[in-house]
Design a protein around this motif. Structure first.
Motif, mmCIF file in Angstrom:
data_model
loop_
_atom_site.group_PDB
_atom_site.id
_atom_site.type_symbol
_atom_site.label_atom_id
_atom_site.label_comp_id
_atom_site.label_asym_id
_atom_site.label_seq_id
_atom_site.Cartn_x
_atom_site.Cartn_y
_atom_site.Cartn_z
ATOM 1 N N GLY A 53 35.281 50.232 42.123
ATOM 2 C CA GLY A 53 36.412 49.428 42.295
ATOM 3 C C GLY A 53 37.972 50.646 41.700
ATOM 4 N N ASN A 113 37.016 43.085 45.975
ATOM 5 C CA ASN A 113 37.381 43.256 44.728
ATOM 6 C C ASN A 113 38.526 44.152 44.550
ATOM 7 O OD1 ASN A 113 36.162 44.489 42.469
ATOM 8 N ND2 ASN A 113 36.257 45.728 42.177
ATOM 9 N N ARG A 116 41.578 41.446 44.646
ATOM 10 C CA ARG A 116 41.312 40.437 43.703
ATOM 11 C C ARG A 116 42.533 42.235 42.070
ATOM 12 N NH1 ARG A 116 39.337 42.109 39.094
ATOM 13 N NH2 ARG A 116 37.796 43.268 39.964
ATOM 14 N N GLN A 117 42.143 43.423 41.971
ATOM 15 C CA GLN A 117 42.526 44.204 41.088
ATOM 16 C C GLN A 117 44.057 44.584 41.727
ATOM 17 O OE1 GLN A 117 39.055 47.485 41.659
ATOM 18 N NE2 GLN A 117 38.626 46.900 39.585
ATOM 19 N N SER A 120 46.011 41.742 39.881
ATOM 20 C CA SER A 120 46.095 41.742 38.881
ATOM 21 C C SER A 120 46.884 42.253 37.993
ATOM 22 C CB SER A 120 44.848 41.677 38.664
ATOM 23 O OG SER A 120 44.274 43.171 38.060
ATOM 24 N N ASN A 600 37.979 51.738 34.455
ATOM 25 C CA ASN A 600 38.536 51.026 35.360
ATOM 26 C C ASN A 600 39.227 50.049 34.476
ATOM 27 O OD1 ASN A 600 38.047 48.354 36.365
ATOM 28 N ND2 ASN A 600 35.825 49.188 37.341
ATOM 29 N N ASP A 602 40.007 46.623 34.768
ATOM 30 C CA ASP A 602 39.622 45.637 34.142
ATOM 31 C C ASP A 602 39.629 45.783 33.271
ATOM 32 O OD1 ASP A 602 39.627 45.080 37.322
ATOM 33 O OD2 ASP A 602 37.419 45.127 37.681
ATOM 34 N N ARG A 603 38.985 46.083 31.728
ATOM 35 C CA ARG A 603 38.653 45.564 31.032
ATOM 36 C C ARG A 603 40.188 45.733 30.163
ATOM 37 N NH1 ARG A 603 37.898 48.676 25.999
ATOM 38 N NH2 ARG A 603 37.213 50.693 27.519
ATOM 39 N N ALA A 606 42.135 42.879 31.542
ATOM 40 C CA ALA A 606 41.893 41.437 30.000
ATOM 41 C C ALA A 606 41.688 41.689 29.072
ATOM 42 C CB ALA A 606 39.463 41.687 30.413
#
Length: 816
Positions: A53, A113, A116-117, A120, A600, A602-603, A606
Motif C-alpha cells: 500500500g 487500495n 482509496r489511499q 483519502s 503506512n 492509513d493509521r 484514521a
C-alpha cells in the motif's frame, strides 16, 4: 454546505469524508484540457501499486506537490494534477510469486487500495485522467513508441555483456543497480553475454548533457546526470601488434602520460584475446582466467564498480609496439578493464593511475615516472601522481606542462597517423529486454526469411497473454517462451509462419512517456492528441525522488528528444522544472521492511485526520531534505489545528478597532514566498506565529478587522489542510469552494520594517552601525553617522569629501 458535523469540537472523521464526497461529486479537481486558462501542469511521479500500500514517503511527496498546486489555483492558475499507476514491472511480479497470485488480479486489487489511499489524502487529483501502464489501452502505445524507435534506428538488437540478477532471474540496466547489487532485491549481480534489445540513448548523449544547462533543476540533479553521462575529451592511440597483424586502439584523457606506458590491458570479453593468445604458451592460462573472470561475481564487482582491491590478470603472450618509443609492451587480460568504456582497452601507466599502479606491482611491471608536480624538485615516489605537472623523459615534450602537452602529443600522433582526438561517454545504451512475464511484450516478429520485423501499428497492442506459470525460468528466456499460442505469428512481410519476441520491455519504458498520455487519456486512436499536447505540455513542475535522476528522469528526457526529432511532440525537454523531495526517517532510523518501521499513512489518517498527517509531514523538515517521523511529534500539529478551529468557530466580540494588521500582511507575503520555493515547513511556522498573534490581538479587532483576519487565516491554511479549510470557510459564510478563492491580498508597504540597521563606513571600511527609522533620508542619516564616536576617530573636521548612501543599508564617508 451542511456538513456531516456541526459539533463544537474539531472532528476530522466527520469533516473529511463529507468534503471528499462533495469534491468528487462536483469533479472540482478537473480542468478543461481543450481550453485551459493559464494552465499549470503540476506532475508528481506516479506510484507503482505495491501490495504493502501507499507508504508515508508517497504521502510526503504528494502533500508537498498538492500544497503547491492548491496555492497556484488560488493564484488564478488552471492546475492540471493527474495521477495514475506504474503497474507493470518486477516489483509487482516478485510479490505475486511470493504470495502465489497472478500479477493481473494482484494489480487490480492493489490499484483499488492505492486509489482509496490517494483519495483519502485530500490531494486535488484529476481522477478523470487516471492511467495504468498494465492496461492494454496504455501499453498499446508503449509498443507503438518502440516501433517508431525501431524504424528510426534507435531500437536495436545485439549481443553484448549484460548485468544479470540471479535472484530476480532477469537482465538489469546499469541504472537499476546499487553498486554491484540489484536495486530491487539486493542480490549481487553477475555478467552474461546475451542477445538483447537496446534503445540508443547514447546517440543523444551530447544533447542530454548540454540540455541540462537550461533546466530549472536542483544543481545536485544536474551534476548527477552529467556524471552519469560522463563525457570525456581525450585521444585515441593506436598500438600495433605486428606478430598478430592487429592494431589495438586505446582511449585516454591523459595523452601527456604516453611515455609512461609500460603495458596494455584488455577486458576478458575483448574479441582479439583468442588471436593474441593463440600459438603462445599462455593460451590455456588465458582461457582459464577469462572463464573464471566472467563467472565470478566478485570479479564483476571489481571491474564494474571500482572496488578498492588489487586487480588481477594474466599475460596474453603477445606484445604491442609503443607508437612513440618503439618499445615492446606486454599485453595483459585484466579484470579491472571495462569492455563497455572507451575502446575496451587501456594503456597501463602505473606511475600516474591508481589501478594501473596496483596491477603493475602485482605483476612485476615497470613504473615509469613521466609527470613531475609543478614546483617539485623530482618525480614523486610511492603512490601514483595523478595530477598535472611538467613532463619528464618524454622525448621532445620533456619539460612541457601537462595542459599543453596533451594537445601537443595529440597533434603529433595525428600527424603520424597513430592517433586522433575523440570523445567518449560513460553512458551506455539503454537495455530494455526483460526475461520476465509482467510487462509489455516487445512487438517484434522473427521470420526465417525476413529476419526481425516490427508488428504493424494496426495490429497493436500485442496482448500479454495469461499464463499459468509466470515465474521466471532462469534460462535466459521469458515465461512467454512456453506459450505456443502466443509465440506463433505471421510474418508481417512475407506472410509465412513466424515467431514472436518473448521478452517484455523494461518498466522504465512504460514510465518514460506517461506524462504525455495524461491529457489525452480519453483518446483511443492515438497516444496523444497533438493540439492538447501543445496546449498542456511540457510539464510545468515535476515533483519526484532523487533516486530517479539517473533512471526515470534521464530516460524520459531521451525519449522526449527522440519523439521530438521524429516530429511526434513539439518540445524537446519534458520537465523544464524539477523539484526533488528529501528522505524520511522513523524515530531516527532509515525506514525499511527489515526494521519493521515503514509507516503506512492509513493509521495516522484514521487516528488524526488527513490534514494533520499532511501538515505534520510538511513541518518536520525542509521538503527537499526530509526529516524524522515521530509519533510523539504529530500531536503538536493536531493541537495547532484544534487551536485554529476554536479561533475561527468561537464568536467574536467587537473591539475598538486599533489592531495593527501589518503582521497579517507580512505573513501573507511570507507564506506565499515560502510555498513558491517549496519551503513548506517555514510557511507553516509563519502560520503558527500568525495564529499566536491573532489569539493575542483579536479582542482589539473591530468586526471588519476580524473578518479580514479570520478569512485570511482560513485562506492561508487551505493549501496545507484542504478539508479543515473548506469546513471553516463554510462556517464563516464563504462562497464554495475555499479552493476556488483568490490568495489573500496584502499591503506591500506593510512589509517594510519600522527600523533598520545601517552600516557606517569610512573609506569603505565598516566602523560602526546605527539603527534608524526605515526610509531615513540621506541628510538625516549623515547627521546621525557623524555623531558616532567610532566614526569620529577616523575623520577630522572638513575632511569628508563625499558621501555614498544606500537607503536602509549603508552610508560610506569618503575622506580627502
Amino acid at each position: 454546505m451542511a456538513t456531516a458535523s456541526r459539533r463544537s469540537q474539531y472532528d476530522p472523521s466527520a469533516i473529511e469524508p463529507a468534503w471528499q464526497s462533495r469534491w468528487a461529486a462536483d469533479r472540482s479537481s478537473e480542468i478543461n484540457v481543450e481550453l485551459p486558462s493559464r494552465k499549470f501542469y503540476n506532475l508528481v511521479e506516479f506510484p507503482y501499486p505495491s501490495a504493502e500500500g501507499l507508504h508515508v514517503g508517497h504521502a510526503y511527496t504528494y502533500s508537498g506537490a498538492d500544497t503547491y498546486g492548491r496555492y497556484l489555483r488560488m493564484q488564478g492558475r488552471s492546475v492540471f494534477q493527474p495521477i495514475g499507476f506504474d503497474s507493470f514491472g518486477i516489483h509487482t511480479e516478485n510479490y505475486a510469486i511470493k504470495v502465489g497470485e497472478h500479477p493481473r488480479t494482484l494489480t487490480e486489487r492493489t490499484i483499488a487500495n492505492y486509489r482509496r489511499q490517494l483519495t483519502s489524502l485530500g490531494a486535488a487529483w484529476d481522477w478523470s485522467r487516471e492511467i495504468a501502464t498494465s492496461d492494454p489501452t496504455y501499453y498499446r502505445w508503449t509498443q507503438w513508441i518502440f516501433v517508431k524507435l525501431y524504424r528510426a534506428g534507435l531500437a536495436v538488437q545485439r549481443e553484448a555483456p549484460v548485468v544479470w540478477c540471479p535472484s530476480c532471474l532477469t537482465v538489469l540496466a546499469n541504472e537499476q543497480l546499487e553498486g554491484d547489487r540489484c536495486e530491487r532485491c539486493g542480490t549481487r549481480v553477475e555478467q552474461r553475454i546475451m542477445h538483447q534489445w537496446f534503445l540508443r540513448i547514447t546517440a543523444y548523449a551530447d544533447e542530454l548533457l548540454d540540455g541540462l544547462d537550461d533546466l530549472d533543476w536542483p544543481e545536485s540533479a544536474k551534476r548527477a546526470q552529467r556524471e552519469w553521462i560522463g563525457r570525456s575529451q581525450g585521444t585515441e592511440i593506436d598500438f600495433d601488434v605486428p606478430d598478430k597483424d592487429l592494431r589495438l586502439r586505446v582511449f585516454t584523457t591523459r595523452p601527456d602520460t604516453l611515455f609512461g606506458v609500460s603495458f596494455l590491458a584488455l577486458p576478458p570479453e575483448h574479441p582479439d584475446l583468442e588471436t593474441l593468445a593463440n600459438g603462445t604458451e599462455q593460451l590455456d592460462e588465458v582461457h582459464t582466467f577469462v572463464e573464471e573472470a566472467l563467472r565470478e561475481r566478485a570479479s564483476f564487482s571489481v571491474r564494474s564498480f571500482g572496488v578498492d582491491a588489487t586487480p588481477s590478470g594474466v599475460f596474453t603472450g603477445s606484445f604491442a609496439i609503443h607508437p612513440a618509443t618503439g618499445e615492446r609492451l606486454p599485453i595483459y587480460v585484466a579484470d579491472y578493464v571495462l569492455a563497455t568504456y572507451g575502446t575496451g582497452a587501456v594503456m597501463g601507466v602505473p606511475a600516474h593511475d591508481g589501478r594501473d599502479f596496483r596491477f603493475a606491482h602485482a605483476n612485476g611491471l615497470p613504473v615509469v615516472q613521466v609527470i613531475r608536480p609543478t614546483g617539485a624538485a623530482s618525480a614523486p615516489t610511492g603512490d601514483p601522481w595523478t595530477g598535472d605537472g611538467g613532463l619528464l623523459d618524454s622525448g621532445r615534450f620533456t619539460g612541457m606542462p601537462s595542459e599543453l602537452a596533451r594537445d601537443a602529443i595529440s597533434e603529433w600522433l595525428e600527424a603520424r597517423g597513430a592517433g586522433r582526438r575523440a570523445v567518449r561517454y560513460r553512458l551506455r545504451d539503454w537495455l530494455i529486454s526483460r526475461q520476465r512475464y509482467w510487462g509489455p511484450p516487445i512487438p517484434i516478429v522473427y521470420c526465417d526469411d525476413c529476419g526481425a520485423l516490427p508488428v504493424p501499428e494496426a495490429d497493436l497492442p500485442v496482448i500479454l497473454p495469461d499464463v499459468v506459470d509466470f515465474r521466471p525460468t532462469g534460462t535466459g528466456l521469458s515465461p512467454l517462451a512456453t506459450a505456443e499460442s502466443f509465440i506463433d505469428a505471421t510474418c508481417p512481410s512475407c506472410g509465412r509462419a513466424g515467431r514472436r519476441e518473448t521478452d517484455v520491455s523494461d518498466t522504465f519504458l512504460d514510465s518514460a512517456w506517461y506524462f504525455l498520455r495524461y491529457p489525452s487519456s480519453d483518446v483511443d486512436d492515438r497516444p496523444w492528441d497533438l493540439q492538447r499536447t501543445e496546449r498542456m505540455l511540457p510539464v510545468d513542475s515535476y515533483a519526484g525522488g532523487p533516486e530517479h535522476v539517473m533512471r526515470h528522469h534521464l530516460y524520459a528526457r531521451f525519449l522526449t528528444r527522440a519523439l521530438h526529432d521524429l516530429d511526434l511532440v513539439p518540445f524537446a525537454e519534458p520537465f523544464p522544472r524539477l523539484r526533488l523531495h528529501g528522505m524520511l526517517t522513523k524515530d531516527g532510523a532509515k525506514m525499511s521492511k527489515s526494521r519493521g518501521n515503514v509507516v503506512n499513512p492509513d493509521r495516522y489518517i484514521a487516528d488524526h485526520g488527513a490534514d494533520v498527517t499532511r501538515m505534520y509531514l510538511l513541518f518536520i523538515g525542509p521538503w527537499d531534505e526530509g526529516g524524522d517521523f515521530s509519533d510523539a511529534s504529530i500531536a503538536g500539529i493536531e493541537r495547532f489545528l484544534r487551536r485554529i478551529w476554536r479561533l475561527i468557530t468561537e464568536s467574536h466580540q467587537d473591539g475598538h478597532g486599533s489592531a495593527d494588521l501589518r503582521t497579517l500582511d507580512r505573513t501573507i507575503a511570507a507564506v506565499a514566498a515560502d510555498i513558491e520555493k517549496m519551503r513548506f515547513n517555514t510557511a507553516i511556522a509563519s502560520l503558527m506565529e500568525l495564529v499566536r498573534w491573532v489569539r493575542h490581538e483579536r479582542t482589539a479587532m473591530s468586526s471588519d478587522e476580524w473578518a479580514r483576519v479570520s478569512n485570511s487565516v482560513v485562506l492561508l491554511l487551505a493549501p496545507f489542510a484542504p478539508y479543515l479549510a473548506e469546513e471553516l470557510w463554510s462556517r464563516i459564510g464563504g462562497d464554495y469552494s475555499v479552493h476556488e478563492q483568490g490568495w489573500p491580498a496584502h499591503d506591500p508597504s506593510a512589509l517594510r520594517a519600522d527600523r533598520v540597521t545601517v552600516a557606517i563606513q569610512v573609506d569603505g571600511k565598516t566602523r560602526d552601525r546605527m539603527e534608524v527609522p526605515a526610509g531615513t533620508e540621506r541628510e538625516d542619516a549623515l547627521e546621525r553617522a557623524l555623531l558616532s564616536e567610532r566614526v569620529q576617530r577616523h575623520i577630522t573636521r572638513g575632511n569628508v569629501a563625499d558621501v555614498v548612501y544606500v537607503q536602509d543599508r549603508l552610508i560610506n564617508l569618503v575622506t580627502r
